[in-house]
Design an enzyme around this catalytic site. Structure first.
Site, PDB file in Angstrom:
ATOM      1  CG  HIS A 160       7.106 -10.147   1.742  1.00  0.00           C
ATOM      2  ND1 HIS A 160       6.084 -11.127   1.828  1.00  0.00           N
ATOM      3  CD2 HIS A 160       6.519  -9.275   0.993  1.00  0.00           C
ATOM      4  CE1 HIS A 160       5.019 -10.814   0.923  1.00  0.00           C
ATOM      5  NE2 HIS A 160       5.253  -9.407   0.599  1.00  0.00           N
ATOM      6  CG  ASP A 196       1.032  -6.029   2.609  1.00  0.00           C
ATOM      7  OD1 ASP A 196       1.580  -4.933   2.651  1.00  0.00           O
ATOM      8  OD2 ASP A 196       0.990  -6.874   1.459  1.00  0.00           O
ATOM      9  CG  HIS A 198       1.689  -9.021  -1.355  1.00  0.00           C
ATOM     10  ND1 HIS A 198       1.708  -7.719  -1.658  1.00  0.00           N
ATOM     11  CD2 HIS A 198       1.689  -9.423  -2.723  1.00  0.00           C
ATOM     12  CE1 HIS A 198       2.049  -7.167  -2.724  1.00  0.00           C
ATOM     13  NE2 HIS A 198       1.764  -8.426  -3.414  1.00  0.00           N
ATOM     14  CG  ASP A 285      -0.171  -4.127  -0.864  1.00  0.00           C
ATOM     15  OD1 ASP A 285      -0.763  -4.367   0.433  1.00  0.00           O
ATOM     16  OD2 ASP A 285       0.900  -4.865  -0.839  1.00  0.00           O
TER      17      ASP A 285
HETATM   18 ZN   LIG Z   1       2.085  -6.315   0.013  1.00  0.00          ZN
END
Ligand SMILES: [Zn+2]
Length: 344
Positions: A160, A196, A198, A285
């Site tokens: 991120h 991931d 996200h 995740d």
């Molecule tokens: Zn994540």
């Protein structure tokens, strides 16, 4: 497969994050890396080596110098102003406000360099993230010694973090640092494959206008999931990078069948692009028991994902990202690596 690991990740140990309007204990905690390390040892995955120091020059290849300088002193400035506890932002320069004036107060600086309220900056953060970059760089360098693959066991995660902004638990973008190092070591084209849950908004931003680094991300559709403001399918790159960015947003509840179909689509794109090395942003995740995510993958599905990635036949660096079902993280993450090795 060689694992690169440093205990220094423990220096980043945030106390609380703001989640759903409540201050709660941080989901991203040292125990995550400790359980992955324990699983690497228990399964006999391979040798575990410490990182070699690389200094900050390779980090400056993907992050702005003013951002790195800010991170290096931010907590000292925070502590002098507010006291010895973790730093969180107050406000942001949203459209209509100024970004071209550099604040002198630490609260303003954090608003300029931070993108959310879930990412406490602590007294030990800079030491931990510097070690994390060294872990990623050391793993990338192993490919140059003939290793087929290497695992950078690092936290906090990185994907991120943009060129000049931290958030989503991420400060230095370890996968981007590794990809750039592979380019600088002679790889003509590199892919970062982000699995991931996200979207890897930071990695996308860093390479968005470059045609030499392909970014491919499978993630929960940002129309209903963090980071909300990027990660959509129509973001395909810009300028020289047009066509070198592929986002595959997936619905809540995505199961193994749907996920593997999307992964096969991603791998076909990587094959068509043609790369000399692969960096995998390895978040788990996507697991059905993850407390902040909504996919439905189970332990064995991670083994299948590793096998699929091995099928791409590229020298591969795995860089640890998310995964917050802490007690399951070791099994899920090492399953990917074992699946890769078994299929190789
Ligand atoms: Zn994540």
């Amino acid at each position: 497969m060689i694992t690169v690991y440093s205990d220094d990740h423990r220096f980043h140990d945030g106390k609380v994050e703001l989640n759903d309007g409540k201050l709660v204990p941080c989901f991203e905690m040292p125990r995550r890396a400790e359980l992955v390390l324990a699983r690497v040892k228990a399964t006999g995955l391979g040798e575990i080596v410490p990182p070699k120091p690389h200094g900050l020059d390779p980090v400056r290849r993907v992050h702005r110098s003013d951002y790195i300088d800010f991170l290096s002193t931010a907590h000292d400035e925070w502590k002098a102003e507010h006291g010895d506890y973790d730093a969180l932002p107050l406000n942001w320069p949203v459209p209509g406000m100024r970004r071209d004036v550099r604040p002198q107060h630490i609260d303003g600086k954090i608003g300029l360099y931070c993108l959310d309220v879930g990412t406490p900056l602590t007294a030990g953060t800079f030491r931990a993230i510097t070690a994390g970059a060294d872990v990623a760089l050391t793993a990338a360098a192993l490919l140059g010694t003939g290793e087929r693959a290497a695992f950078a066991l690092t936290r906090p995660p990185g994907h991120h973090a943009t060129s000049a902004c931290y958030g989503g638990y991420c400060f230095f973008n370890n996968a981007a640092i590794a990809a750039q190092a592979l380019r600088d070591a002679g790889a003509a084209r590199v892919c970062v494959l982000d699995v991931d849950y996200h979207h890897g908004n930071g990695t996308q931003e860093i390479f968005y206008e470059r045609g030499d680094v392909l970014f491919v991300s499978l993630h929960s559709d940002p129309v209903h999931e963090y980071p909300y403001f990027c990660g959509f399918a129509d973001e395909t790159g810009a300028g020289a990078g047009e066509g070198a960015n592929l986002n595959i947003p997936l619905a809540w509840g995505t199961d193994a069948t749907q996920y593997v179909a999307a992964l096969d689509h991603a791998l076909a794109r990587i094959e068509a692009f043609g790369v000399d090395a692969l960096v995998v942003s390895l978040g788990v995740d996507t697991y059905k028991g993850d407390p902040i995510s909504r996919f439905a993958l189970d332990h064995d599905d991670f083994t299948a994902i590793g096998a699929r990635i091995a099928g791409a036949k590229h020298p591969t660096v795995f860089v640890m990202e998310g995964g917050y079902a802490v007690e399951a993280i070791g099994v899920n993450l090492v399953n990917v690596l074992q699946g890769f090795e078994a299929a190789d």
